[in-house]
Design an enzyme around this catalytic site. Structure first.
Site, PDB file in Angstrom:
ATOM      1  N   HIS A 203      -0.910  -0.301  -9.782  1.00 54.46           N
ATOM      2  CA  HIS A 203      -1.609  -1.180  -8.829  1.00 54.46           C
ATOM      3  C   HIS A 203      -2.120  -2.436  -9.543  1.00 54.46           C
ATOM      4  O   HIS A 203      -3.300  -2.771  -9.473  1.00 54.46           O
ATOM      5  CB  HIS A 203      -2.765  -0.442  -8.136  1.00 54.46           C
ATOM      6  CG  HIS A 203      -3.122  -1.062  -6.816  1.00 54.46           C
ATOM      7  ND1 HIS A 203      -3.354  -0.342  -5.684  1.00 54.46           N
ATOM      8  CD2 HIS A 203      -3.268  -2.368  -6.455  1.00 54.46           C
ATOM      9  CE1 HIS A 203      -3.638  -1.163  -4.684  1.00 54.46           C
ATOM     10  NE2 HIS A 203      -3.593  -2.393  -5.131  1.00 54.46           N
TER      11      HIS A 203
ATOM     12  N   ARG B   6       0.862  -1.190   0.000  1.00 53.06           N
ATOM     13  CA  ARG B   6       0.000   0.000   0.000  1.00 53.06           C
ATOM     14  C   ARG B   6       0.895   1.236   0.000  1.00 53.06           C
ATOM     15  O   ARG B   6       1.917   1.269   0.682  1.00 53.06           O
ATOM     16  CB  ARG B   6      -0.896   0.046   1.238  1.00 53.06           C
ATOM     17  CG  ARG B   6      -2.077  -0.902   1.203  1.00 53.06           C
ATOM     18  CD  ARG B   6      -3.132  -0.519   0.143  1.00 53.06           C
ATOM     19  NE  ARG B   6      -4.232  -1.470   0.091  1.00 53.06           N
ATOM     20  CZ  ARG B   6      -4.278  -2.537  -0.703  1.00 53.06           C
ATOM     21  NH1 ARG B   6      -3.292  -2.791  -1.538  1.00 53.06           N
ATOM     22  NH2 ARG B   6      -5.326  -3.337  -0.684  1.00 53.06           N
TER      23      ARG B   6
ATOM     24  N   GLU C  91      -2.012   7.541  -5.527  1.00 60.46           N
ATOM     25  CA  GLU C  91      -2.611   6.724  -6.583  1.00 60.46           C
ATOM     26  C   GLU C  91      -4.138   6.769  -6.643  1.00 60.46           C
ATOM     27  O   GLU C  91      -4.720   6.425  -7.672  1.00 60.46           O
ATOM     28  CB  GLU C  91      -2.180   5.261  -6.441  1.00 60.46           C
ATOM     29  CG  GLU C  91      -2.847   4.554  -5.271  1.00 60.46           C
ATOM     30  CD  GLU C  91      -2.475   3.079  -5.202  1.00 60.46           C
ATOM     31  OE1 GLU C  91      -1.297   2.754  -5.276  1.00 60.46           O
ATOM     32  OE2 GLU C  91      -3.393   2.256  -5.065  1.00 60.46           O
TER      33      GLU C  91
ATOM     34  N   ASP D 160       4.356  -0.453  -7.125  1.00 60.70           N
ATOM     35  CA  ASP D 160       3.067  -0.753  -7.755  1.00 60.70           C
ATOM     36  C   ASP D 160       1.980   0.070  -7.075  1.00 60.70           C
ATOM     37  O   ASP D 160       0.872   0.177  -7.582  1.00 60.70           O
ATOM     38  CB  ASP D 160       2.762  -2.257  -7.610  1.00 60.70           C
ATOM     39  CG  ASP D 160       1.540  -2.674  -8.414  1.00 60.70           C
ATOM     40  OD1 ASP D 160       1.414  -2.220  -9.572  1.00 60.70           O
ATOM     41  OD2 ASP D 160       0.699  -3.434  -7.902  1.00 60.70           O
TER      42      ASP D 160
HETATM   43  P1  NAD Z   1      -1.505 -11.268   4.931  1.00 64.34           P
HETATM   44  O1  NAD Z   1      -2.515 -10.809   5.932  1.00 64.34           O
HETATM   45  O2  NAD Z   1      -1.488 -12.710   4.525  1.00 64.34           O
HETATM   46  O3  NAD Z   1      -0.037 -10.907   5.463  1.00 64.34           O
HETATM   47  C1  NAD Z   1       0.300  -9.696   6.066  1.00 64.34           C
HETATM   48  C2  NAD Z   1       1.479  -9.979   6.998  1.00 64.34           C
HETATM   49  O4  NAD Z   1       1.916  -8.722   7.523  1.00 64.34           O
HETATM   50  C3  NAD Z   1       1.096 -10.857   8.199  1.00 64.34           C
HETATM   51  O5  NAD Z   1       2.024 -11.931   8.316  1.00 64.34           O
HETATM   52  C4  NAD Z   1       1.175  -9.913   9.377  1.00 64.34           C
HETATM   53  O6  NAD Z   1       1.585 -10.552  10.591  1.00 64.34           O
HETATM   54  C5  NAD Z   1       2.243  -8.940   8.877  1.00 64.34           C
HETATM   55  N1  NAD Z   1       2.268  -7.701   9.613  1.00 64.34           N
HETATM   56  C6  NAD Z   1       1.251  -7.055  10.249  1.00 64.34           C
HETATM   57  N2  NAD Z   1       1.714  -5.934  10.832  1.00 64.34           N
HETATM   58  C7  NAD Z   1       3.038  -5.883  10.576  1.00 64.34           C
HETATM   59  C8  NAD Z   1       4.061  -4.963  10.919  1.00 64.34           C
HETATM   60  N3  NAD Z   1       3.805  -3.890  11.671  1.00 64.34           N
HETATM   61  N4  NAD Z   1       5.307  -5.209  10.478  1.00 64.34           N
HETATM   62  C9  NAD Z   1       5.582  -6.308   9.735  1.00 64.34           C
HETATM   63  N5  NAD Z   1       4.652  -7.219   9.371  1.00 64.34           N
HETATM   64  C10 NAD Z   1       3.402  -6.999   9.815  1.00 64.34           C
HETATM   65  O7  NAD Z   1      -1.686 -10.318   3.687  1.00 64.34           O
HETATM   66  P2  NAD Z   1      -1.249 -10.613   2.166  1.00 64.34           P
HETATM   67  O8  NAD Z   1      -2.343 -11.313   1.448  1.00 64.34           O
HETATM   68  O9  NAD Z   1       0.117 -11.180   2.134  1.00 64.34           O
HETATM   69  O10 NAD Z   1      -1.245  -9.106   1.579  1.00 64.34           O
HETATM   70  C11 NAD Z   1      -0.283  -8.167   2.012  1.00 64.34           C
HETATM   71  C12 NAD Z   1      -0.674  -6.795   1.495  1.00 64.34           C
HETATM   72  O11 NAD Z   1      -0.525  -6.792   0.069  1.00 64.34           O
HETATM   73  C13 NAD Z   1      -2.142  -6.420   1.707  1.00 64.34           C
HETATM   74  O12 NAD Z   1      -2.328  -5.809   2.965  1.00 64.34           O
HETATM   75  C14 NAD Z   1      -2.424  -5.475   0.594  1.00 64.34           C
HETATM   76  O13 NAD Z   1      -2.230  -4.159   1.069  1.00 64.34           O
HETATM   77  C15 NAD Z   1      -1.362  -5.784  -0.456  1.00 64.34           C
HETATM   78  N6  NAD Z   1      -1.913  -6.235  -1.749  1.00 64.34           N
HETATM   79  C16 NAD Z   1      -1.537  -5.593  -2.880  1.00 64.34           C
HETATM   80  C17 NAD Z   1      -2.018  -6.009  -4.124  1.00 64.34           C
HETATM   81  C18 NAD Z   1      -1.601  -5.355  -5.419  1.00 64.34           C
HETATM   82  O14 NAD Z   1      -2.269  -5.545  -6.451  1.00 64.34           O
HETATM   83  N7  NAD Z   1      -0.511  -4.604  -5.448  1.00 64.34           N
HETATM   84  C19 NAD Z   1      -2.912  -7.092  -4.175  1.00 64.34           C
HETATM   85  C20 NAD Z   1      -3.268  -7.732  -2.991  1.00 64.34           C
HETATM   86  C21 NAD Z   1      -2.757  -7.306  -1.771  1.00 64.34           C
END
Ligand code: NAD
Length: 330
Positions: A294, A233, A262, A257
């Site tokens: 994105h 994000r 954005e 991305d």
């Molecule tokens: P997820 O919930 O499986 O994993 C998130 C991880 O972050 C967890 O292991 C959690 O413990 C960890 N976390 C939480 N707070 C933290 C901190 N302060 N420091 C370090 N780690 C911390 O989520 P995911 O499915 O892996 O997705 C991750 C992110 O990717 C989403 O939140 C979303 O913003 C982003 N995303 C982007 C796109 C894109 O098209 N670019 C698509 C999907 C998701």
């Protein structure tokens, strides 16, 4: 169940229509308008609305949806930082999302950005098209035997860790919870990760505690010549400090991305507009920065999984069943 689908793009309709055939109890109406408080009132008579990461699902929108009788917000994405979850809960509206539709889609895009920015593929593409085959400014670094630092080893971070491992990189990570499946990863503190990594890839969610986690102070802790990739994000990175760091030659390359400005851009063709702010343009002016739209999630496999899970979420809601995809108030 009647669902009003906001901000419909042709590929959304294509993937949802293909799946909806298997869900005869669901009726979907597709709107091109984005979800904002003024368009929320169109949801009168619908049980649910379907929104995306760029939708405004804030307090005011939820108040209007509540007044319209909407009971369910179906986010067709993983992130929900744009949803006022407390307000939705207070209004008795359930929020459901698609947590892990294709972690590999985003992780592969993160590596694509890292490679493209490192090897200046964006510059090479334009240069060669102009019959310019010179190599000045194109020199990159090997990833092999370098250290990849993964911030957040959930579904996407874990997929990125596996990719980096496959590249022969030493993989370290920072997360509040360790992922036991990643036995090749060494967990370290965030400060250690910043100090040791040659490639830093952000995969934690945007929350109050992670907002602007990449800022002047954390950038100073990074190795000189680091490569930074953000597919999570935009708000994780304080753009003004990133620009300062790029100007100070801290970064070998940056691949984004997602970025703070954005919101208005996401999936819109704004090529005829005069941009009102210049921060993104300033980032793009650097030869070692590459920005995509994105689009980490944007693969056939991911869209297929998004439509299926969203429709399963809707069905589970009507049956009063839990799927684990409910967004809970913390
Ligand atoms: P997820 O919930 O499986 O994993 C998130 C991880 O972050 C967890 O292991 C959690 O413990 C960890 N976390 C939480 N707070 C933290 C901190 N302060 N420091 C370090 N780690 C911390 O989520 P995911 O499915 O892996 O997705 C991750 C992110 O990717 C989403 O939140 C979303 O913003 C982003 N995303 C982007 C796109 C894109 O098209 N670019 C698509 C999907 C998701």
């Amino acid at each position: 169940m009647k669902i009003l689908f906001y901000d419909t793009k042709s590929y959304d309709k294509e993937s949802f229509e293909a799946k909806a055939k298997d869900y005869p109890d669901i009726q979907i109406e597709y709107l091109k308008s984005e979800l904002v408080p003024s368009t929320a009132k169109l949801a009168k008579g619908y049980d649910a609305i379907c929104a995306f990461v760029s939708s405004d699902v804030g307090t005011e929108t939820i108040e209007v949806l509540h007044a319209c009788g909407v009971k369910l917000i179906l986010m067709r994405c993983a992130g929900f930082n744009n949803v006022d979850v407390e307000k939705a809960a207070a209004c008795g509206i359930k929020v459901m999302r698609v947590p892990g539709y294709s972690p590999e889609a985003v992780a592969e895009h993160a590596m694509a950005l890292a490679l493209a920015a490192n090897r200046r593929i964006h510059k090479a593409y334009v240069r060669v098209r102009e019959n310019d085959f010179s190599l000045g400014g194109m020199q990159g670094v090997n990833f092999y035997k370098k250290t990849a630092g993964i911030v957040g080893t959930g579904k996407i971070g874990a997929a990125m860790a596996r990719i980096c491992h496959g590249f022969g990189m030493n993989v370290i990570a920072y997360d509040k919870y360790q992922n036991p499946a990643l036995d090749f990863v060494t967990y370290v503190s965030l400060d250690e990760l910043l100090a040791q990594s040659d490639l830093i890839s952000l995969h934690c969610p945007l929350m109050d505690e992670t907002y602007h986690m990449i800022n002047r102070e954390s950038i100073q802790k990074m190795k000189d010549g680091v490569i930074l990739v953000n597919t999570s994000r935009g708000g994780l990175v304080k753009t003004a400090d990133l620009i300062e760091g790029i100007r100070a030659r801290k970064f070998f390359a940056v691949g984004l991305d997602v970025y703070e400005e954005e919101k208005k851009n996401v999936f819109e063709d704004r090529s005829d507009e005069i941009m009102e702010t210049s921060i993104t343009a300033r980032l793009l002016s650097f030869p070692n920065v590459i920005i995509t739209s994105h689009q980490g999630f944007f693969t056939y496999e991911a869209l297929d999984a998004i439509s299926e899970t969203t429709l399963n979420n809707a069905m589970a809601f009507t049956k009063g069943e839990r799927t684990g995809n409910e967004v809970e108030v913390e």
